[in-house]
Design a protein around this motif. Structure first.
Motif, PDB file in Angstrom:
ATOM      1  N   ALA A   1    -108.113   7.421  34.220  1.00 49.28           N
ATOM      2  CA  ALA A   1    -108.331   6.320  33.452  1.00 49.28           C
ATOM      3  C   ALA A   1    -110.040   6.345  34.385  1.00 49.28           C
ATOM      4  O   ALA A   1    -109.528   6.236  35.381  1.00 49.28           O
ATOM      5  CB  ALA A   1    -107.598   4.816  34.214  1.00 49.28           C
TER       6      ALA A   1
ATOM      7  N   GLU B   1    -109.724  -0.123  31.905  1.00 50.69           N
ATOM      8  CA  GLU B   1    -108.725   1.256  30.971  1.00 50.69           C
ATOM      9  C   GLU B   1    -107.363   1.649  32.160  1.00 50.69           C
ATOM     10  O   GLU B   1    -106.355   1.084  31.224  1.00 50.69           O
ATOM     11  CB  GLU B   1    -109.442   2.343  31.447  1.00 50.69           C
TER      12      GLU B   1
ATOM     13  N   SER C   1    -105.207  -1.457  30.895  1.00 48.82           N
ATOM     14  CA  SER C   1    -104.735  -1.692  29.565  1.00 48.82           C
ATOM     15  C   SER C   1    -103.311  -0.557  29.830  1.00 48.82           C
ATOM     16  O   SER C   1    -102.148  -1.133  29.234  1.00 48.82           O
ATOM     17  CB  SER C   1    -105.845  -0.788  28.386  1.00 48.82           C
TER      18      SER C   1
END
Length: 705
Positions: free
Chosen positions: A491, A496, A499
């Motif tokens: 990431a 990110e 997520s």
């Protein structure tokens, strides 16, 4: 007879005229005159005359004489003392006072110097034209009452500082020190004290405070700059060192391997210089800590000597180590800082010595303190004091001639003193320089030595989320971790990472702290919040950063991170941190005998005799392979014609492998030392294969130690 000669001659005339004397002015009136002593000297007397009236007779007169010598002396003494006290009060740096303990501090006495202090004369206070409390600033009065009442209750002296307003309107600071005088009933009669003008001191303190704040701001700016510089330099260094390490473990031709080793060494040299600057900054702020452990001294020294052996050999210098019999085997201290000191001093000795020798001697002195001497035959400059100063070098041209930051000896001095020791040097033209230092290290405990420190940690296959805003860092982490069979998800920022965390399950998260958009701290806080809300299992998070600030570590811990590792990436350090946060512990026993039953590669029986235990032997083998990887790489990639120039290195490596019980590798090195050119390639290939086998054997771990 009793009168002064100046009036005795006229005495009879006075008597003949006595009938004209106004007796009212004589009778009953005392006069102080001088009388003559039998010995001839004058002394003061009090003369009184009385009249006795008798009926029908002439009156009689009676004289009363009192010796006033003692009284006059007492009076003179009192006057003299009064003058002394008055002179003392008038000349002392302050105002002496006696006042009542009331709300106005009513003055009973105050010295005349109060005029200079307040602009008011002493009589104005005594006659109550003005009360002293009227001069005190209203905002300071409550604190004064509290302090004085507390001193009164405890029957002790008080000392307070407050402000008054001068007659001309100027605000002054006073130091007021006073003592209570109590009567027999314990009641306060008055306060005796002194007032001192401390306005100048207060202004100086304010200047110092301003300067201190400015210095702290400058230090914070410097610290921030150092942290940013460290982060910016370490980020590309992470990629250079990491990827070159990976490349050196891939098939390369001789020229490629040579160039890659040069790149890797240069990168590590740059990182070492950066660490010197950062260490110096930490030492200045007192932030560098000594972490003592129980350790074996000889392996630490041997690793340093082996590091510089080839460098000294290239300059045709003799590098000699002498360890006296009085030196113990184990000590309790910080071996890493000791290694840093000796590396700096020995490195400088070799760098500044063009011909001759470098000799390291280790002995003990009083109180069994360890005593180190690093003697060289190099350049000598009369700069004994400057050599330990920041960024100072041996002479004005060494920056061009030798390079370096000039911080090595400075850091060594600071580290020695931080460890409670002393360091100095002796230089003599024609003989060279000797740096010497002593350390008060305690005796170590063999049973408490961690022989597996530094060994490669083998982890089970894990699912790892690697979060970093630098693409090269993510790629390097992926390559390093994938090589150990881990599944790595990448990431590029905190959003990110959050997520991916919500979508997948991870065993551990490696989180960069400094990232744009959403940094690691913010992402960690959000992840911990999600875990709490959804009652998910706790996922360990390790801070991954190039920052060197202690504050970053504290911030990371407070946000919910469980571990902390620095860039450039040290895969073993990272593995150990992962093992710690996962509660796996470190696999501390290597059961190599199961995969090497016939001891074809490692002789454990010989190792037991030489090293005392299998664990210790394997530790030394691991250190040997790690510290000599570059030497083996250079040896294996040398042209055939250069092998003859490496005979000394081959011979040294052969001796060490024999002591470590690496029987096959020792035999191959012996064959190489005596080989004909036609057989050299085959032996070199066999050595490479043997090294690979040894590394694989060392990677096998169990938990039965």
């Amino acid at each position: 007879m009793l009168m002064d000669d100046s009036i005795a001659a006229n005495h009879d005339n006075y008597l003949s005229k006595a009938k004209n004397v106004d007796l009212g002015k004589v009778i009953g009136v005392n006069r102080e005159i001088f009388a003559k002593h039998k010995k001839g000297y004058l002394f003061p007397i009090r003369l009184g005359i009385g009249e006795v009236n008798q009926p029908g007779q002439n009156p009689l007169y009676v004289g009363f004489i009192t010796d006033l010598t003692e009284q006059r002396e007492l009076q003179r003494s009192l006057v003299e003392k009064e003058q002394q006290y008055r002179s003392l009060m008038n000349n002392m740096p302050g105002v002496v006072f006696r006042c009542k303990f009331d709300e106005n501090w009513t003055m009973l006495f105050i010295s005349p110097s109060v005029l200079e202090l307040t602009g008011y004369q002493s009589k104005e206070f005594i006659e109550h034209c003005i009360e002293f409390n009227d001069l005190v600033l209203k905002t300071d009065q409550p604190a004064i009452l509290v302090a004085v009442n507390k001193a009164f209750t405890q029957k002790r002296q008080y000392s307070i500082e407050y402000r008054i307003r001068h007659r001309n309107g100027k605000i002054l600071w006073l130091l007021d020190r006073g003592t209570f005088d109590f009567d027999v009933h314990g009641e306060s009669q008055w306060i005796d004290g002194v007032l001192v003008d401390i306005t100048e001191r207060k202004e100086y303190e304010k200047t110092l405070e301003t300067a201190k704040l400015q210095a702290e701001e400058a230090a914070n700016a410097k610290q921030s700059f150092m942290a940013n510089m460290s982060h910016e330099i370490r980020t590309p260094m992470n990629s250079i060192i990491g990827f070159s390490d990976l490349l050196m473990n891939t098939p390369l031709d001789q020229e490629q391997q040579k160039h890659l080793i040069t790149v890797n060494n240069a990168a590590r040299s740059l990182l070492r210089l950066l660490n010197e600057v950062l260490d110096s900054a930490k030492l200045e702020r007192g932030k560098l800590a000594i972490e003592p452990i129980h350790f074996n001294l000889k392996p630490v020294i041997d690793s340093i000597i082996s590091t510089f052996w080839l460098e000294a050999k290239k300059k045709n210098l003799s590098l000699t180590l002498n360890i006296k019999e009085s030196v113990r085997t184990t000590y309790y201290g910080d071996p890493d800082r000791l290694r840093q000191i000796l590396t700096n001093l020995i490195g400088n000795a070799i760098k500044f010595t063009q011909r001759g020798s470098v000799t390291i001697t280790i002995s003990t002195i009083q109180n069994e303190h360890l005593f180190f001497e690093v003697q060289d035959t190099g350049i000598v400059e009369d700069r004994r004091q400057a050599i330990f100063q920041h960024f100072e070098q041996a002479d004005g041209t060494t920056t061009r001639r030798f390079g370096g930051t000039g911080l090595g000896t400075t850091i060594s001095k600071q580290l020695v003193e931080l460890m409670g020791g002393t360091i100095d040097l002796i230089s003599e033209v024609g003989k060279g320089t000797c740096f010497y230092f002593s350390l008060p290290l305690e005796a170590g405990d063999e049973a408490k030595i961690d022989y597996f420190d530094g060994l490669h940690t083998q982890l089970p296959s894990l699912r790892i989320l690697a979060v970093d805003d630098i693409e090269q860092n993510r790629e390097l982490l992926s390559l390093l971790l994938s090589r150990d069979q881990h599944t790595v998800i990448k990431a590029s920022n905190g959003f990110e990472a959050i997520s991916m965390f919500e979508q997948q399950d991870f065993d551990v998260i490696l989180m960069d702290i400094h990232m744009p958009e959403c940094d690691g701290i913010e992402a960690t806080l959000k992840i911990r919040e999600i875990e709490k809300q959804r009652q998910l299992k706790y996922t360990p998070i390790i801070a991954l950063t190039a920052s060197v600030l202690q504050q970053d570590k504290l911030t990371a811990k407070k946000s919910g991170m469980n571990g902390f590792t620095n860039k450039p990436i040290d895969i073993n350090q990272l593995n150990q941190e992962i093992a710690q946060v996962l509660g796996l512990g470190l696999a501390k026993e290597l059961v190599i005998a199961q995969t090497d039953p016939d001891a074809k590669h490692i002789d454990f029986e010989k190792g037991l005799v030489l090293w005392g235990s299998k664990c210790k032997q394997l530790t030394e083998i691991t250190k040997f392979t790690n510290e000599n990887s570059n030497k083996f790489a250079a040896l294996l990639n040398n042209p055939l014609t250069d092998i003859s120039n490496s005979k000394s290195l081959i011979h040294t490596l052969k001796g060490v492998t024999g002591n470590l019980g690496l029987i096959t590798l020792m035999k191959l090195l012996n064959d190489l030392e005596n080989a004909e050119n036609t057989k050299i390639n085959n032996i070199l290939n066999a050595i490479k294969e043997e090294l690979d086998i040894i590394v694989q054997l060392l990677a096998i771990k169990t938990s039965t130690c």
